[in-house]
Write a protein that holds these residues in place. Structure first.
Motif, PDB file in Angstrom:
ATOM      1  N   LEU A 123      11.677   3.971  -7.671  1.00  0.00           N
ATOM      2  CA  LEU A 123      11.784   5.177  -8.481  1.00  0.00           C
ATOM      3  C   LEU A 123      10.386   5.507  -8.995  1.00  0.00           C
ATOM      4  O   LEU A 123       9.814   4.764  -9.774  1.00  0.00           O
ATOM      5  CB  LEU A 123      12.753   4.929  -9.629  1.00  0.00           C
ATOM      6  N   ASP A 124       9.835   6.608  -8.497  1.00  0.00           N
ATOM      7  CA  ASP A 124       8.458   7.005  -8.800  1.00  0.00           C
ATOM      8  C   ASP A 124       8.393   7.700 -10.168  1.00  0.00           C
ATOM      9  O   ASP A 124       9.396   8.200 -10.661  1.00  0.00           O
ATOM     10  CB  ASP A 124       8.006   7.980  -7.726  1.00  0.00           C
ATOM     11  N   ASP A 125       7.230   7.738 -10.758  1.00  0.00           N
ATOM     12  CA  ASP A 125       6.989   8.478 -12.008  1.00  0.00           C
ATOM     13  C   ASP A 125       8.045   8.147 -13.046  1.00  0.00           C
ATOM     14  O   ASP A 125       8.486   9.020 -13.787  1.00  0.00           O
ATOM     15  CB  ASP A 125       7.014   9.989 -11.759  1.00  0.00           C
ATOM     16  N   LEU A 175      10.551   0.001  -9.910  1.00  0.00           N
ATOM     17  CA  LEU A 175      10.275   1.141 -10.778  1.00  0.00           C
ATOM     18  C   LEU A 175       8.770   1.322 -10.832  1.00  0.00           C
ATOM     19  O   LEU A 175       8.030   0.350 -10.927  1.00  0.00           O
ATOM     20  CB  LEU A 175      10.781   0.875 -12.204  1.00  0.00           C
ATOM     21  N   LYS A 176       8.303   2.561 -10.771  1.00  0.00           N
ATOM     22  CA  LYS A 176       6.870   2.798 -10.924  1.00  0.00           C
ATOM     23  C   LYS A 176       6.650   3.551 -12.226  1.00  0.00           C
ATOM     24  O   LYS A 176       7.072   4.702 -12.375  1.00  0.00           O
ATOM     25  CB  LYS A 176       6.342   3.582  -9.727  1.00  0.00           C
ATOM     26  N   ILE A 177       6.001   2.875 -13.164  1.00  0.00           N
ATOM     27  CA  ILE A 177       5.741   3.496 -14.466  1.00  0.00           C
ATOM     28  C   ILE A 177       4.736   4.626 -14.277  1.00  0.00           C
ATOM     29  O   ILE A 177       3.670   4.431 -13.694  1.00  0.00           O
ATOM     30  CB  ILE A 177       5.167   2.470 -15.456  1.00  0.00           C
ATOM     31  N   VAL A 208       6.140   4.918   1.100  1.00  0.00           N
ATOM     32  CA  VAL A 208       5.983   6.308   1.509  1.00  0.00           C
ATOM     33  C   VAL A 208       6.741   7.182   0.513  1.00  0.00           C
ATOM     34  O   VAL A 208       7.861   6.856   0.113  1.00  0.00           O
ATOM     35  CB  VAL A 208       6.530   6.510   2.942  1.00  0.00           C
ATOM     36  N   ASN A 209       6.113   8.278   0.088  1.00  0.00           N
ATOM     37  CA  ASN A 209       6.761   9.187  -0.852  1.00  0.00           C
ATOM     38  C   ASN A 209       7.761  10.076  -0.132  1.00  0.00           C
ATOM     39  O   ASN A 209       7.500  10.547   0.974  1.00  0.00           O
ATOM     40  CB  ASN A 209       5.719  10.068  -1.542  1.00  0.00           C
ATOM     41  N   VAL A 210       8.894  10.297  -0.780  1.00  0.00           N
ATOM     42  CA  VAL A 210       9.933  11.116  -0.169  1.00  0.00           C
ATOM     43  C   VAL A 210      10.199  12.330  -1.054  1.00  0.00           C
ATOM     44  O   VAL A 210      10.393  12.200  -2.262  1.00  0.00           O
ATOM     45  CB  VAL A 210      11.231  10.303  -0.011  1.00  0.00           C
ATOM     46  N   ALA A 222       2.845  -0.518 -12.348  1.00  0.00           N
ATOM     47  CA  ALA A 222       2.210   0.459 -13.224  1.00  0.00           C
ATOM     48  C   ALA A 222       1.266   1.321 -12.395  1.00  0.00           C
ATOM     49  O   ALA A 222       0.464   0.809 -11.627  1.00  0.00           O
ATOM     50  CB  ALA A 222       1.448  -0.248 -14.329  1.00  0.00           C
ATOM     51  N   GLU A 223       1.360   2.627 -12.555  1.00  0.00           N
ATOM     52  CA  GLU A 223       0.501   3.539 -11.801  1.00  0.00           C
ATOM     53  C   GLU A 223      -0.721   3.925 -12.621  1.00  0.00           C
ATOM     54  O   GLU A 223      -0.684   3.904 -13.851  1.00  0.00           O
ATOM     55  CB  GLU A 223       1.264   4.824 -11.503  1.00  0.00           C
ATOM     56  N   GLY A 224      -1.779   4.287 -11.920  1.00  0.00           N
ATOM     57  CA  GLY A 224      -2.952   4.842 -12.601  1.00  0.00           C
ATOM     58  C   GLY A 224      -3.688   3.859 -13.492  1.00  0.00           C
ATOM     59  O   GLY A 224      -4.158   4.224 -14.566  1.00  0.00           O
ATOM     60  N   ALA A 230       0.842  -1.186   0.000  1.00  0.00           N
ATOM     61  CA  ALA A 230       0.000   0.000   0.000  1.00  0.00           C
ATOM     62  C   ALA A 230       0.879   1.238   0.000  1.00  0.00           C
ATOM     63  O   ALA A 230       1.940   1.258   0.618  1.00  0.00           O
ATOM     64  CB  ALA A 230      -0.903   0.005   1.231  1.00  0.00           C
ATOM     65  N   GLU A 231       0.435   2.249  -0.748  1.00  0.00           N
ATOM     66  CA  GLU A 231       1.195   3.502  -0.793  1.00  0.00           C
ATOM     67  C   GLU A 231       0.500   4.563   0.042  1.00  0.00           C
ATOM     68  O   GLU A 231      -0.714   4.768  -0.068  1.00  0.00           O
ATOM     69  CB  GLU A 231       1.337   3.991  -2.241  1.00  0.00           C
ATOM     70  N   ALA A 232       1.291   5.225   0.875  1.00  0.00           N
ATOM     71  CA  ALA A 232       0.742   6.278   1.730  1.00  0.00           C
ATOM     72  C   ALA A 232       0.707   7.584   0.951  1.00  0.00           C
ATOM     73  O   ALA A 232       1.715   7.984   0.382  1.00  0.00           O
ATOM     74  CB  ALA A 232       1.614   6.426   2.971  1.00  0.00           C
ATOM     75  N   LEU A 243      10.595   3.349   0.132  1.00  0.00           N
ATOM     76  CA  LEU A 243      10.600   4.799  -0.029  1.00  0.00           C
ATOM     77  C   LEU A 243      10.549   5.114  -1.519  1.00  0.00           C
ATOM     78  O   LEU A 243      11.355   4.612  -2.295  1.00  0.00           O
ATOM     79  CB  LEU A 243      11.858   5.395   0.606  1.00  0.00           C
ATOM     80  N   GLU A 244       9.570   5.911  -1.898  1.00  0.00           N
ATOM     81  CA  GLU A 244       9.425   6.257  -3.319  1.00  0.00           C
ATOM     82  C   GLU A 244      10.118   7.580  -3.601  1.00  0.00           C
ATOM     83  O   GLU A 244       9.840   8.585  -2.955  1.00  0.00           O
ATOM     84  CB  GLU A 244       7.946   6.351  -3.696  1.00  0.00           C
ATOM     85  N   LEU A 245      11.024   7.546  -4.581  1.00  0.00           N
ATOM     86  CA  LEU A 245      11.818   8.740  -4.875  1.00  0.00           C
ATOM     87  C   LEU A 245      11.438   9.280  -6.245  1.00  0.00           C
ATOM     88  O   LEU A 245      11.217   8.529  -7.178  1.00  0.00           O
ATOM     89  CB  LEU A 245      13.303   8.385  -4.922  1.00  0.00           C
TER      90      LEU A 245
HETATM   91 CA    CA Z   1       4.359   7.692  -5.289  1.00  0.00          CA
END
Ligand code: CA
Ligand code: C2E
Ligand code: CA
Length: 842
Positions: A702-704, A723-725, A640-642, A759-761, A582-584, A672-674
């Motif tokens: 690695l976010d986005d 990696l988060k696409i 958690v986003n940083v 994959a996001e979204g 889960a992402e905060a 930790l999402e960077l």
């Molecule tokens: Ca994120």
């Protein structure tokens, strides 16, 4: 008819000349010896001794050891020992002739090349003659019986023979192999000297025996043989040791990431290592062949052109230890017949395998660079129109706003087409695309060179203007831009008129590009609402000015009063529908303005000095929630986003670890999402902070991914686990081939670096299927769940989908129609020591 000279190299001609000269001198010596012999009174004993001598000389030639230099094998023999001994017991002229005969018989039975045979015979006669002349000059006669005197004299004759031998032989080897004379001389000099000493001792011992009792001479052959064995073993182990050292040096030198360098190094080193006349590397997939001889590259081009060297070809497949990857062939070429000994064969295999690894590493590295370029382009351009995209606009705008001594005013015009949806709906997407492309062309033509024209998405365009003399000029230029859209467009013979509205804003005092965009947006809606072509932003009419929220000490109060809360969005296994994490996501419950999105306040928090307190509050809530789920039986990692700014804070890792400890939460369950920025990733402190986090077991994502210029450069400095696409690619994947390509290459990258890819979204079932069939294992998005409070997520987990707690979607394989390509593992990639990059599996 070909002349015998044709095709001979300069070195070969020289060699023939040299040997010819030696032969002429030797023949002269033989003639002189013959002449003297006629005038000598030969006894029966002399004759017996010369027969024995001829036999010994022949034996001396046969007992030898061989050294291969390129295609030429050199035999080093004992013949000069026999010659010098002969001089001690028989008249010199007789020795000259009998050694010549003995060596000739031995050589003819061994069948070396005519040149070698001639040289061998001539040399042995010259050595005998040289030794004889020396003895004669010293006034020696075979009747001399004083042992010490004999040994001294013969010793001197031996020195003359050895020096003569070196003088005659070294140039021949040098010419035959193309090795510098100086190097030949120094190589193994020590070994040659010890060997000369040992031979001399042998000579001395033999002389002693001869005087005591000639019958004891029977003991000499065993002595020679054991000396020979000892010496050749020493030579062998020494050559082997040198060969290993050279192999180690060579494979070390291959450890570079540039393919050209790898090939050049390999070719030049291998010629040395195997003493080959030519080395060739053929890369199968690239269809490329590289050849080299004596330290230089002689050919680099398409495969298939034949080599000029004829003779022996020794091939070795370029494959890994495991024999799986096979990148091509290594070929050693020799001008004559050559067989490698066991050690050389092993060296060849080891070298080929090291070369294979080096080639694969270099290829993988090049691929990384290519993907980076591709991402950089896709990330900054709109696929349909070729205009800059939102990202590029934001970056260029930020640059422009940050430029301290920029002249004039920066302004932005936001242009939105009216009724574009109707074009799409009635004429189809193809016509819609045509309209967008033509609008893009017109805007580009109407804009000035220094303006940046961008497409923000859908039917929204923007033009960033720089160095305007006054803000009012912006309105004037905006009119020109919109005027360019006034003439109807021609789409497949149809005339379509588009109407557009423009919102103009000049650079704000603070807030940067997001604020400039927001203001232009506000202005554009004003224009639309008022039915005008353009409108300019006026603060008095802006009701939602965020500035007011963040000013006046609102943030400290918000932290103190716990107005920041966290929602959680589940990460889902695309195949099974199981929740895997889960992402905060932060929320601000403002007492008057209600719930505010993070994108609207994060920037203010970052600038306010409240970032550490804010980040800690968010992390704390995330950990509390994760512990609660765990207690309820759902052991999920929490992400958690940083903020990039936190990575500049050397105390950040300590703070995170302290929170983990306080909640007794395992570090490897925290992700930790960077999001990276070019400038940040260049700072040492960022590297240190990231290394510390990573080393303490915390996982990094690695976010986005795909939107940043430096995604890959960051990746090469700090290996992440995930990696988060970026959502934009998922949204566009069904309509844009380019977006799909970015997703595919990100998945490839993930596979080759052994990273999990999320994959996001993900908003629809078709997107989920498409991602799954591309090999993407995990996703996140409204299709599965919106961000929820911790308790609501727990309830959803317990409820499950279709009566399966812990899942949020029905499994895909139930439909039986989708086959998954592969499962990216979650193993931590090993790092390559020299490149700092993770090891790339083939
Ligand atoms: Ca994120
Ligand atoms: P993000 O990390 O990329 O988070 C994903 C964003 O996409 C979230 O927006 C989420 O609500 C939204 N989203 C998820 N699924 C879908 C979907 O299917 N469709 C659409 N249209 N959107 C979806 P949110 O919560 O507004 O967060 C926005 C950004 O704010 C986040 O982007 C993240 O970069 C940042 N952020 C959020 N919380 C924090 C935080 O605690 N610290 C920091 N530094 N940044 C945060
Ligand atoms: Ca994201």
């Amino acid at each position: 008819m070909a002349r015998p000279d044709e095709g001979k190299t300069e070195a070969e001609r020289q060699l023939t000349l040299h040997v010819g000269l030696v032969c002429v001198v030797a023949t002269a010596a033989a003639v002189v010896a013959l002449y003297q012999l006629v005038h000598l009174d030969l006894t029966g004993g002399d004759l017996t001794r010369s027969i024995a001598l001829a036999f010994t000389a022949a034996l001396g030639v046969r007992i030898n050891w061989r050294i291969r230099i390129r295609a030429t094998v050199h035999a080093i023999s004992w013949s000069e020992t026999a010659i010098v001994l002969g001089l001690a017991v028989a008249p010199a002229p007789l020795v000259v002739l009998t050694t010549g005969t003995g060596v000739a018989i031995a050589l003819l039975s061994m069948k070396p090349s005519p040149l070698k045979t001639a040289f061998g015979i001539a040399k042995s006669m010259l050595l005998a003659a040289g030794g004889g002349v020396a003895l004669h000059t010293l006034g020696w006669s075979p009747q001399d019986t004083d042992l010490r005197h004999v040994i001294g004299m013969i010793g001197l004759a031996y020195v003359v023979a050895v020096v003569l031998d070196e003088l005659l032989t070294l140039p021949v080897i040098a010419m035959a192999t193309g090795t510098p004379l100086r190097r030949l001389f120094w190589d193994d000099l020590g070994l040659r000297l010890t060997s000369a000493l040992a031979r001399f001792l042998l000579i001395a011992v033999t002389l002693v025996i001869l005087q005591a009792d000639p019958r004891l001479l029977l003991a000499v052959p065993p002595l020679v043989l054991s000396l020979h064995l000892l010496y050749s073993n020493q030579v062998k182990s020494r050559t082997e040791q040198q060969a290993w050292q050279r192999l180690a040096r060579t494979t070390d030198a291959l450890n570079v990431v540039d393919l050209d360098k790898v090939l050049t190094t390999a070719v030049t080193q291998a010629t040395e290592l195997f003493s080959a006349d030519e080395v060739e590397i053929e890369l199968r997939d690239a269809g490329r062949t590289v050849r080299g001889a004596s330290g230089t590259i002689t050919y680099d081009g398409p495969a298939g052109t034949p080599s000029e060297i004829e003779g022996t070809v020794l091939p070795a497949r370029l494959e890994g230890h495991d024999r799986t990857a096979d990148v091509g062939m290594l070929r050693l070429r020799f001008r004559g017949p050559v067989r490698l000994n066991e050690r050389e064969q092993y060296t060849l295999r080891t070298f080929a395998s090291a070369l294979c690894t080096a080639v694969r590493n270099a290829q993988a590295y090049a691929e990384l660079a290519r993907v980076a370029d591709e991402h950089a382009h896709a990330a900054s351009h709109d696929a349909l129109t070729g205009l800059a995209n939102r990202r590029q606009l934001l970056d260029r705008g930020t640059e422009q706003l940050d430029a301290r001594h920029a002249e004039g005013v920066t302004a932005l015009v936001l242009i939105d087409l009216n009724h574009f949806k109707e074009v799409n709906d009635t004429l189809g997407h193809a016509a819609g695309d045509q309209v967008l492309m033509q609008v893009a062309d017109r805007l580009r033509a109407a804009a000035r060179d220094e303006d940046l024209v961008a497409r923000l998405g859908g039917d929204e365009f923007a033009v960033l203007m720089r160095a305007l003399p006054a803000p009012a000029i912006a309105a004037h230029r905006a009119e020109t831009l919109l005027g360019a859209l006034h003439e109807p467009l021609d789409v497949d013979g149809m005339r379509i008129s588009v109407e557009a509205s423009g919102g103009i804003a000049a650079a704000p005092a603070s807030g940067g590009m997001p604020e400039l965009l927001r203001r232009a947006d506000v202005a554009m809606y004003q224009a639309k609402r008022a039915g005008q072509r353009t409108a300019t932003y006026a603060p008095t009419r802006d009701t939602a000015d965020l500035r007011r929220l963040t000013l006046g000490g609102e943030l400290p109060r918000a932290v103190a009063d716990h107005e920041f809360t966290v929602n959680f969005q589940p990460l889902v296994d695309l195949g099974s529908g199981e929740v895997t994490g889960a992402e905060a996501l932060a929320r601000w419950h403002h007492p008057r303005h209600g719930v505010i999105d993070p994108l609207r306040f994060i920037e203010a928090v970052e600038r306010s000095g409240m970032l550490p307190a804010f980040a800690e509050a968010i992390l704390d809530q995330a950990l509390v929630a994760a512990v609660t789920w765990r207690t309820a039986g759902f052991d999920l990692p929490v992400s958690v986003n940083v903020s990039p700014r936190s990575l500049l804070d050397a105390r950040f890792p300590g703070a995170v670890l302290a929170r983990l400890q306080a909640h007794d939460f395992p570090p490897d369950r925290l992700v930790l999402e960077l999001t990276e920025t070019l400038t940040l990733s260049q700072l040492d402190v960022v590297d240190r902070v990231l290394s510390r986090l990573r080393d303490s077991g915390i996982r990094l994502a690695l976010d986005d991914f795909g939107t940043g210029y430096s995604s890959l450069s960051l990746l090469s400095r700090i290996p992440v686990h995930e990696l988060k696409i970026d959502r934009s690619f998922v949204t566009a994947m069904e309509s844009s081939a380019e977006a799909a390509a970015v997703i595919r290459s990100t998945l490839d990258l993930g596979r080759s670096l052994d990273l999990a890819v999320v994959a996001e979204g993900v908003e629809s079932e078709p997107q989920r299927r498409a991602l799954w069939s591309l090999g993407c294992a995990a996703g996140q998005g409204h299709l599965f769940a919106r961000p929820l409070p911790a308790g609501a997520l727990l309830a959803a987990l317990q409820r499950g989908s279709g009566g399966r707690p812990g899942t949020l979607a029905t499994p895909l394989h139930d439909t039986g129609s989708v086959i998954r390509l592969s499962t990216p593992g979650r193993r931590q990639p090993a790092r390559n020591r020299s490149t700092g990059l993770p090891h790339l599996p083939a």
